[in-house]
Scaffold this active site. Sequence first.
Site, PDB file in Angstrom:
ATOM      1  CE  LYS A  66      -3.282  -1.090  -0.594  1.00 18.43           C
ATOM      2  NZ  LYS A  66      -3.587  -2.011  -2.016  1.00 18.43           N
ATOM      3  CB  THR A  69       3.056  -1.882  -5.140  1.00 15.36           C
ATOM      4  OG1 THR A  69       3.122  -1.777  -3.779  1.00 15.36           O
ATOM      5  CG2 THR A  69       3.829  -2.798  -5.750  1.00 15.36           C
ATOM      6  CD1 TRP A  71       2.177   6.143 -10.310  1.00 17.24           C
ATOM      7  CD2 TRP A  71       2.050   6.900  -8.334  1.00 17.24           C
ATOM      8  NE1 TRP A  71       2.375   7.467 -10.383  1.00 17.24           N
ATOM      9  CE2 TRP A  71       2.294   7.936  -9.103  1.00 17.24           C
ATOM     10  CE3 TRP A  71       2.008   6.975  -6.891  1.00 17.24           C
ATOM     11  CZ2 TRP A  71       2.399   9.368  -8.554  1.00 17.24           C
ATOM     12  CZ3 TRP A  71       2.311   8.382  -6.475  1.00 17.24           C
ATOM     13  CH2 TRP A  71       2.394   9.489  -7.260  1.00 17.24           C
ATOM     14  CG  HIS A 128       4.483  -6.420  -1.252  1.00 19.07           C
ATOM     15  ND1 HIS A 128       4.885  -5.137  -1.704  1.00 19.07           N
ATOM     16  CD2 HIS A 128       3.184  -6.825  -1.649  1.00 19.07           C
ATOM     17  CE1 HIS A 128       3.557  -4.854  -2.220  1.00 19.07           C
ATOM     18  NE2 HIS A 128       2.547  -5.588  -2.175  1.00 19.07           N
ATOM     19  NE  ARG A 150       0.246   6.437   0.986  1.00 17.64           N
ATOM     20  CZ  ARG A 150      -1.169   6.016   0.402  1.00 17.64           C
ATOM     21  NH1 ARG A 150      -1.401   4.956   0.070  1.00 17.64           N
ATOM     22  NH2 ARG A 150      -1.879   7.141   0.425  1.00 17.64           N
ATOM     23  CB  SER A 158      -3.677   2.636   1.887  1.00 21.60           C
ATOM     24  OG  SER A 158      -3.758   1.955   0.652  1.00 21.60           O
ATOM     25  CE1 TYR A 214       0.959   6.880  -3.515  1.00 22.85           C
ATOM     26  CE2 TYR A 214       0.555   8.639  -1.993  1.00 22.85           C
ATOM     27  CZ  TYR A 214      -0.019   7.855  -2.880  1.00 22.85           C
ATOM     28  OH  TYR A 214      -1.336   8.018  -3.326  1.00 22.85           O
ATOM     29  NE  ARG A 285      -8.273   4.167   0.206  1.00 25.24           N
ATOM     30  CZ  ARG A 285      -8.362   5.267   1.070  1.00 25.24           C
ATOM     31  NH1 ARG A 285      -9.519   5.671   1.534  1.00 25.24           N
ATOM     32  NH2 ARG A 285      -7.271   5.872   1.529  1.00 25.24           N
TER      33      ARG A 285
HETATM   34  P1  A3P Z   1      -5.063   4.695  -1.128  1.00 26.74           P
HETATM   35  O1  A3P Z   1      -5.599   3.723  -0.554  1.00 26.74           O
HETATM   36  O2  A3P Z   1      -4.581   5.675  -0.110  1.00 26.74           O
HETATM   37  O3  A3P Z   1      -5.880   5.589  -2.150  1.00 26.74           O
HETATM   38  P2  A3P Z   1      -0.368  -0.376  -3.498  1.00 26.74           P
HETATM   39  O4  A3P Z   1       0.122  -0.268  -5.128  1.00 26.74           O
HETATM   40  O5  A3P Z   1       1.074  -0.616  -3.146  1.00 26.74           O
HETATM   41  O6  A3P Z   1      -1.177  -1.537  -3.335  1.00 26.74           O
HETATM   42  O7  A3P Z   1      -0.841   0.790  -2.916  1.00 26.74           O
HETATM   43  C1  A3P Z   1      -2.161   1.451  -3.169  1.00 26.74           C
HETATM   44  C2  A3P Z   1      -2.268   3.002  -2.824  1.00 26.74           C
HETATM   45  O8  A3P Z   1      -1.726   3.702  -3.784  1.00 26.74           O
HETATM   46  C3  A3P Z   1      -3.578   3.282  -2.817  1.00 26.74           C
HETATM   47  O9  A3P Z   1      -3.691   4.544  -1.770  1.00 26.74           O
HETATM   48  C4  A3P Z   1      -3.785   3.662  -4.259  1.00 26.74           C
HETATM   49  O10 A3P Z   1      -5.018   4.409  -4.229  1.00 26.74           O
HETATM   50  C5  A3P Z   1      -2.574   4.549  -4.514  1.00 26.74           C
HETATM   51  N1  A3P Z   1      -2.440   4.750  -6.011  1.00 26.74           N
HETATM   52  C6  A3P Z   1      -2.697   3.495  -6.887  1.00 26.74           C
HETATM   53  N2  A3P Z   1      -2.108   4.096  -8.100  1.00 26.74           N
HETATM   54  C7  A3P Z   1      -1.827   5.479  -8.066  1.00 26.74           C
HETATM   55  C8  A3P Z   1      -1.351   6.358  -8.613  1.00 26.74           C
HETATM   56  N3  A3P Z   1      -1.057   6.182 -10.173  1.00 26.74           N
HETATM   57  N4  A3P Z   1      -0.874   7.418  -8.376  1.00 26.74           N
HETATM   58  C9  A3P Z   1      -1.148   7.764  -6.915  1.00 26.74           C
HETATM   59  N5  A3P Z   1      -1.558   6.785  -6.108  1.00 26.74           N
HETATM   60  C10 A3P Z   1      -1.924   5.470  -6.507  1.00 26.74           C
END
Ligand code: A3P
Length: 319
Positions: A66, A69, A71, A128, A150, A158, A214, A285
């Site tokens: 979270k 990843t 992104w 991870h 983060r 998250s 992040y 999200r």
């Molecule tokens: P939130 O739940 O705070 O919105 P992971 O990919 O490691 O599982 O992390 C997920 C988190 O990254 C979520 O945070 C998600 O919304 C956010 N996220 C996913 N894609 C993103 C992007 N392109 N830019 C910014 N945040 C992103």
Amino acid sequence: TNDIKESSEGTQADLVARLPTREGWSTPLTLYNQCWLRSHMLGKFMAVRDNLRPRGDDIILATHPKSGTTWLKALAFAISNRSRCSLDDDDHPLRMTNPQKAVPFIGAVGGDLEYLETLPSPRLLSTHLPLSLLPPAVSTLGCRLVYLCREPKDAFVSRWHFENKIGTGGPIGLDDAFAMFCQGCSAFGPFWEHYLQYWKESLSRPGEVMFLRYEEMVSDPVEVANKLASFLGVPFTQEEEDRGVAQQVASFCSFDSLRNLDANKVGGVERAGGKIFLHFSSLFRKGKVGDWANHMSKEMGEELDRLVEDKFKGSGLVF
Ligand code: A3P
């Protein structure tokens, strides 16, 4: 099976059966080598340290869950594959499938160890797992690592949302989840050990380990795309700079852009024999910094801040 090795103390299965296991979050967790892992993934992850064969030119994207990843995978994949496929192409892999599938997870989704052997070099991989559960050769061979973490309160919120979406068990309340998170009991936790292991690695191998947050990606994604391209060994050329390629990559990989791709709106993957179903849409999200304040009380925030300060004291890592 091949996973079960005889030892003087019995089989690996006996060993596993003696490891501490806890219910909680969306699936049971087992403590192995001081790291809580999803119990159903234990065998696969235990095999990584012995059986993954790192190559000196591997690039591994390592994240605590979270932290962004999805992104980071999108950015790294788009940047490192840009000579082969343009983001304008309708059949660009990032338009056809979720970024999580574009970069294999070592030992897990799309990343069976035998399959990883078949990939051409340089491999772009992800994990991870904490550094302590990767083969020591990752460090000694000088594999490049990009670590993304983060701010812990946002990472916790998250994760709490996410775990309630993927599990087949009942929902976990915020208070229960918070207590477990602060005890270090969350998949791949304790989170502070995870952050610290990679932080220390970045200090001891500065040119080979890029430590990202992040929050800096949110505040300047173009700068991060530039830094990543250089780190991955494929810096943007002058001609690409003139064409604004870094901006194009950052914009394609932005939260709204990725979330609105059909490939990320529908579909998902079943994991762990149906114990988890991951809708790709649940990986997107809010994508905001500071959302913790909409879910956690001020007191909870202060409690986690104190814990973080204590755990990271003297390390130079500050949130
Ligand atoms: P939130 O739940 O705070 O919105 P992971 O990919 O490691 O599982 O992390 C997920 C988190 O990254 C979520 O945070 C998600 O919304 C956010 N996220 C996913 N894609 C993103 C992007 N392109 N830019 C910014 N945040 C992103």
